[in-house]
Motif scaffolding. Structure first.
Motif, PDB file in Angstrom:
ATOM      1  N   ASN A 165      96.944  50.017  13.858  1.00 25.68           N
ATOM      2  CA  ASN A 165      98.298  49.598  13.489  1.00 25.68           C
ATOM      3  C   ASN A 165      98.603  48.204  14.019  1.00 25.68           C
ATOM      4  N   ILE A 166      98.256  47.959  15.281  1.00 22.73           N
ATOM      5  CA  ILE A 166      98.548  46.662  15.885  1.00 22.73           C
ATOM      6  C   ILE A 166      97.725  45.553  15.244  1.00 22.73           C
ATOM      7  N   LEU A 167      96.453  45.811  15.010  1.00 25.55           N
ATOM      8  CA  LEU A 167      95.629  44.796  14.358  1.00 25.55           C
ATOM      9  C   LEU A 167      96.190  44.438  12.986  1.00 25.55           C
ATOM     10  N   SER A 168      96.661  45.452  12.251  1.00 23.36           N
ATOM     11  CA  SER A 168      97.246  45.192  10.932  1.00 23.36           C
ATOM     12  C   SER A 168      98.560  44.426  11.049  1.00 23.36           C
ATOM     13  N   SER A 169      99.408  44.831  11.982  1.00 19.58           N
ATOM     14  CA  SER A 169     100.732  44.227  12.064  1.00 19.58           C
ATOM     15  C   SER A 169     100.702  42.807  12.611  1.00 19.58           C
ATOM     16  N   THR A 170      99.660  42.469  13.387  1.00 21.50           N
ATOM     17  CA  THR A 170      99.558  41.118  13.942  1.00 21.50           C
ATOM     18  C   THR A 170      98.628  40.219  13.133  1.00 21.50           C
ATOM     19  N   GLY A 171      98.027  40.769  12.086  1.00 23.21           N
ATOM     20  CA  GLY A 171      97.114  39.972  11.274  1.00 23.21           C
ATOM     21  C   GLY A 171      95.824  39.641  11.987  1.00 23.21           C
ATOM     22  N   SER A 172      95.444  40.471  12.966  1.00 26.37           N
ATOM     23  CA  SER A 172      94.216  40.222  13.716  1.00 26.37           C
ATOM     24  C   SER A 172      92.996  40.651  12.903  1.00 26.37           C
ATOM     25  N   SER A 173      91.852  40.140  13.313  1.00 27.05           N
ATOM     26  CA  SER A 173      90.649  40.317  12.503  1.00 27.05           C
ATOM     27  C   SER A 173      90.057  41.717  12.653  1.00 27.05           C
ATOM     28  N   PHE A 174      89.487  42.199  11.569  1.00 29.23           N
ATOM     29  CA  PHE A 174      88.675  43.403  11.549  1.00 29.23           C
ATOM     30  C   PHE A 174      87.228  42.985  11.294  1.00 29.23           C
ATOM     31  N   PRO A 175      86.211  43.776  11.570  1.00 27.90           N
ATOM     32  CA  PRO A 175      86.336  45.082  12.223  1.00 27.90           C
ATOM     33  C   PRO A 175      86.527  44.941  13.727  1.00 27.90           C
ATOM     34  N   TYR A 176      86.990  46.018  14.315  1.00 31.64           N
ATOM     35  CA  TYR A 176      87.190  46.065  15.760  1.00 31.64           C
ATOM     36  C   TYR A 176      86.115  46.962  16.349  1.00 31.64           C
ATOM     37  N   SER A 177      85.468  46.485  17.366  1.00 36.75           N
ATOM     38  CA  SER A 177      84.371  47.237  17.972  1.00 36.75           C
ATOM     39  C   SER A 177      84.889  48.074  19.136  1.00 36.75           C
ATOM     40  N   TYR A 178      84.844  49.391  18.972  1.00 38.16           N
ATOM     41  CA  TYR A 178      85.343  50.295  20.004  1.00 38.16           C
ATOM     42  C   TYR A 178      84.231  50.629  21.003  1.00 38.16           C
ATOM     43  N   SER A 179      84.600  50.636  22.268  1.00 35.57           N
ATOM     44  CA  SER A 179      83.639  51.012  23.303  1.00 35.57           C
ATOM     45  C   SER A 179      83.601  52.520  23.510  1.00 35.57           C
ATOM     46  N   GLY A 180      84.685  53.208  23.112  1.00 32.97           N
ATOM     47  CA  GLY A 180      84.813  54.637  23.379  1.00 32.97           C
ATOM     48  C   GLY A 180      85.551  54.924  24.659  1.00 32.97           C
ATOM     49  N   ASP A 181      85.781  53.886  25.462  1.00 36.04           N
ATOM     50  CA  ASP A 181      86.573  54.024  26.681  1.00 36.04           C
ATOM     51  C   ASP A 181      87.977  53.495  26.399  1.00 36.04           C
ATOM     52  N   LYS A 182      88.980  54.370  26.504  1.00 33.14           N
ATOM     53  CA  LYS A 182      90.326  53.999  26.102  1.00 33.14           C
ATOM     54  C   LYS A 182      90.857  52.806  26.885  1.00 33.14           C
ATOM     55  N   ALA A 183      90.732  52.838  28.191  1.00 33.49           N
ATOM     56  CA  ALA A 183      91.260  51.742  29.009  1.00 33.49           C
ATOM     57  C   ALA A 183      90.590  50.421  28.654  1.00 33.49           C
TER      58      ALA A 183
END
Length: 345
Positions: free
Chosen positions: A46-64
């Motif tokens: 949601n935040i990436l979409s609302s701020t116009g930030s680039s995709f894809p986003y690479s998740y580490s799997g660690d929330k923090a």
């Protein structure tokens, strides 16, 4: 450029609001705690979409780790993400002390009728005490303009339709509804004591792109798409005033302009469509969108569920020219198109 604090700005409605305010050139301080009620990655998207930030986003799997990366990615002169809980007064105070905030749009809350019955103490702590913390931070730091999200659930099983802001709302049938009514009363208290100009917005069943995965339309769409059984509580005759998220955002922006331009303001205002759809018709509409027949399991009505919601929106129209533009078929089609394009549904 104005600076707006949006609590819950990573959520469904909040991310759309931030997107619109950013497009108008304003600065946003988004306060969100990324609660585990659903996958935190949904809010990151949601935040990436609302701020116009680039995709894809690479998740580490660690929330923090992922959230720290997100903060660094989106930080700019126009946007700041503050990851904290509105129950933490000291952290709220630090935000308000470090920023010159023009107005607050308070959307953060524990949402949902049925979960509130299972954990009423959590709902009271977040929705009532947390809201009180926001108002105290505003009072202490001289912020005197705010909007607060209330809910159509405060009307309970009101027999008079459509629901008007003048109706008595003293008969909540869920802890969630009771917390929202409590916030309206607290809002009036701070308006009276501290001259905080206030509009309490009663949202009516919001749907559309980025809708939370735990809400009915999104949940039904996913089950129908997968060919899995969906649960219908009651006989399908319950009715909801489904309001497209774009119309809700237009209403919020109209209310914000009104509260900024006027003084001595305390208003409670419905944001809905003044139209209702039965649960059965909702399912039929989804079947048509997906070209599939739903597998339906019927269960009794659940405690806390209201029979119908139906908004009188004449007050919103009178105050700030609120005029919902999106009919249900069009809005549902937009949602399904978004759903199909979203890799996680």
């Amino acid at each position: 450029m104005k600076t707006y604090c949006v609590t819950g700005g990573a959520g469904f409605i909040g991310s759309h609001l931030c997107e619109q305010l950013l497009s108008q050139g304003h600065r946003i301080i988004n306060i969100d705690n990324f609660h585990d009620v659903y996958d935190y990655k949904t809010k990151i998207r949601n935040i990436l979409s609302s701020t116009g930030s680039s995709f894809p986003y690479s998740y580490s799997g660690d929330k923090a780790e992922d959230l720290a990366k997100l903060q660094a990615m989106v930080e700019s002169d126009h946007y700041s993400l503050v990851i904290t809980d509105i129950r933490h007064m000291d952290e709220l105070d630090a935000v308000f002390a470090s920023e010159k905030i023009d107005a607050v749009i308070h959307l953060a809350a524990m949402a949902g009728v049925r979960p509130s019955i299972e954990d009423p103490l959590l709902y009271e702590e977040v929705n009532v005490k947390g809201t009180l913390h926001v108002m105290e931070a505003m009072r202490k730091h001289g912020v005197r303009k705010w909007l607060c999200a209330s809910s159509s659930s405060v009307y309970g099983n009101n027999k008079k339709v459509p629901f008007s802001e003048e109706d008595v709302v003293d008969y909540s049938i869920s802890p969630y509804a009771a917390t929202k009514k409590s916030c309206e009363v607290l809002g009036h208290t701070y308006h009276h004591l501290h001259q905080v100009d206030t509009i309490m917005l009663r949202f009516f069943t919001v749907y559309g792109e980025r809708q939370r995965p735990d809400l009915a339309i999104h949940k039904f769409a996913k089950l129908l798409d997968r060919g899995e059984e969906l649960t219908m509580y009651g006989d399908g005759s319950s009715r909801r005033d489904y309001t497209y998220v774009g119309d809700i955002i237009a209403g919020i922006l109209g209310a914000l302009s009104y509260v900024e331009q006027n003084t001595s303001v305390y208003e409670v205002v419905n944001l809905g469509t003044n139209r209702t759809i039965t649960l059965r018709d909702l399912i039929t509409s989804l079947e048509q969108e997906f070209g599939k027949k739903a597998l339906i399991r019927t269960l009794p009505n659940q405690p806390g569920d209201v029979e119908q919601t139906y908004a009188d929106v004449s007050k919103a129209n009178q105050l700030f020219n609120y005029q919902p533009q999106t009919d249900f078929a069009e809005g549902l089609h937009k949602f399904v198109r978004w759903y199909r394009g979203n890799s996680n549904g």
